[in-house]
Write an enzyme that holds these catalytic residues in place. Sequence first.
Site, mmCIF file in Angstrom:
data_model
loop_
_atom_site.group_PDB
_atom_site.id
_atom_site.type_symbol
_atom_site.label_atom_id
_atom_site.label_comp_id
_atom_site.label_asym_id
_atom_site.label_seq_id
_atom_site.Cartn_x
_atom_site.Cartn_y
_atom_site.Cartn_z
ATOM 1 N N LYS A 90 104.870 110.975 -36.734
ATOM 2 C CA LYS A 90 104.651 110.115 -37.896
ATOM 3 C C LYS A 90 103.429 110.805 -38.554
ATOM 4 O O LYS A 90 102.973 111.710 -37.841
ATOM 5 C CB LYS A 90 104.236 108.536 -37.632
ATOM 6 N N ARG B 251 99.600 92.775 -34.595
ATOM 7 C CA ARG B 251 99.689 93.561 -35.632
ATOM 8 C C ARG B 251 101.104 93.408 -36.249
ATOM 9 O O ARG B 251 101.320 92.963 -37.399
ATOM 10 C CB ARG B 251 99.514 95.402 -35.420
ATOM 11 N N TYR C 15 76.901 119.456 -57.160
ATOM 12 C CA TYR C 15 76.852 118.289 -57.909
ATOM 13 C C TYR C 15 75.418 117.721 -57.702
ATOM 14 O O TYR C 15 74.972 117.434 -56.706
ATOM 15 C CB TYR C 15 78.111 117.448 -57.639
ATOM 16 N N MET D 227 85.596 118.794 -54.679
ATOM 17 C CA MET D 227 87.025 118.292 -54.459
ATOM 18 C C MET D 227 87.465 119.525 -53.828
ATOM 19 O O MET D 227 88.676 119.324 -52.870
ATOM 20 C CB MET D 227 87.757 118.138 -55.714
#
Length: 369
Positions: free
Chosen positions: A38, A137, A265, A314
Amino acid sequence: MLHNQESVLEINFKALQQNFEFLKSKTKTGTKILAVVKAYGYGSDAIEIAKFLQDELNVDYFAVAYIREGAYLRAAGITTPILVLHPQIVNLKHAIAYNLEPSLYNDRIFTAFAKEAAKQGKKEYPVHIKFNTGFNRLGFFHTDTEHILQKLKTLSQIKVASILSHLAASEDHNEKDFTQNQIQLFKEISEKFHKGLNYKPMLHMTNTSGILNYPEAHFDMVRMGIGLFGFGNDPKYDKHLQPVASLKSVISQIHRIEKGESVGYNRAFIADDYATIATIPLGHADGISRQYGNGVGSVIVNGKSAPIVGNVCMDMIMINVTGIRCNEGDEVIIFGEGQSAEEFAAKINTISYEILTAVSQRVKRVFLR
């Protein structure tokens, strides 16, 4: 030291095979192996990982979280049975279209899938019944057993391939009593199922830590997840496992700045002396969380640790390489040799799972075979 010329996630299939063989060696002969692929194969590449496990290592089952993940593998040519751990009602017709086997965890999903299977004219379509033995869960409760058995006796369109549960704290030796209570409850549920049906579904409940710590819970099949990718949640076992993925990048530019100059930044880093700063083409869009900024995280440059300075951007991070011999174009290791994903994760108080699965798919995958 020039190796890669861009950011890459290296996937080492030799390490994957070693991890598989080590974990398999902990099970008794004949135990089936389910490989969990997964979350894009724990952030690596689900298709390439699954193909290797299927074609080279002959795994018995795969597991994914969602139906779309299973459909993605089928479209790539994976033919091994695929268990979907958390199917959603809206996608159930696609589960059947792609021959995916759903885990049915409550009455709502059970009823919806039985209805869909009947609508498509299926007979004895394989499903898996999930029980909650303490994780709280997903899963039916043990008190639902008789109800499920009665429903199954009236349905010809589905057949139970397995009964499963999930250990909540199999890596925590302080929770041994809790885990053993889970195992005992699962055994009781399984016995009722075997008595109530005229066939015996497979039983499975162990994850990687369960494989290593609770051999009495291996039953018919075990589920290999994070251990396949090199982490066993216990130093005693981690030495036998090899991390499969290494995140590497390259120095794009080097700046030499003076005392009082800032970096990035919000001028988050102010040099208190002359400093050498290198810019790396990876940022929070690639999985390097902003939490790593301002000296919390570090990377490896030519064998030496270089702290991340300023705020993570980013698409870029800046590192302080003052005193480290390096040049533009040199390799930078975010996690891999010299700093494992687990060590990198610990710097922001998280776990290897989160770091591995956060690596953006825009980062090029390189496969070492």
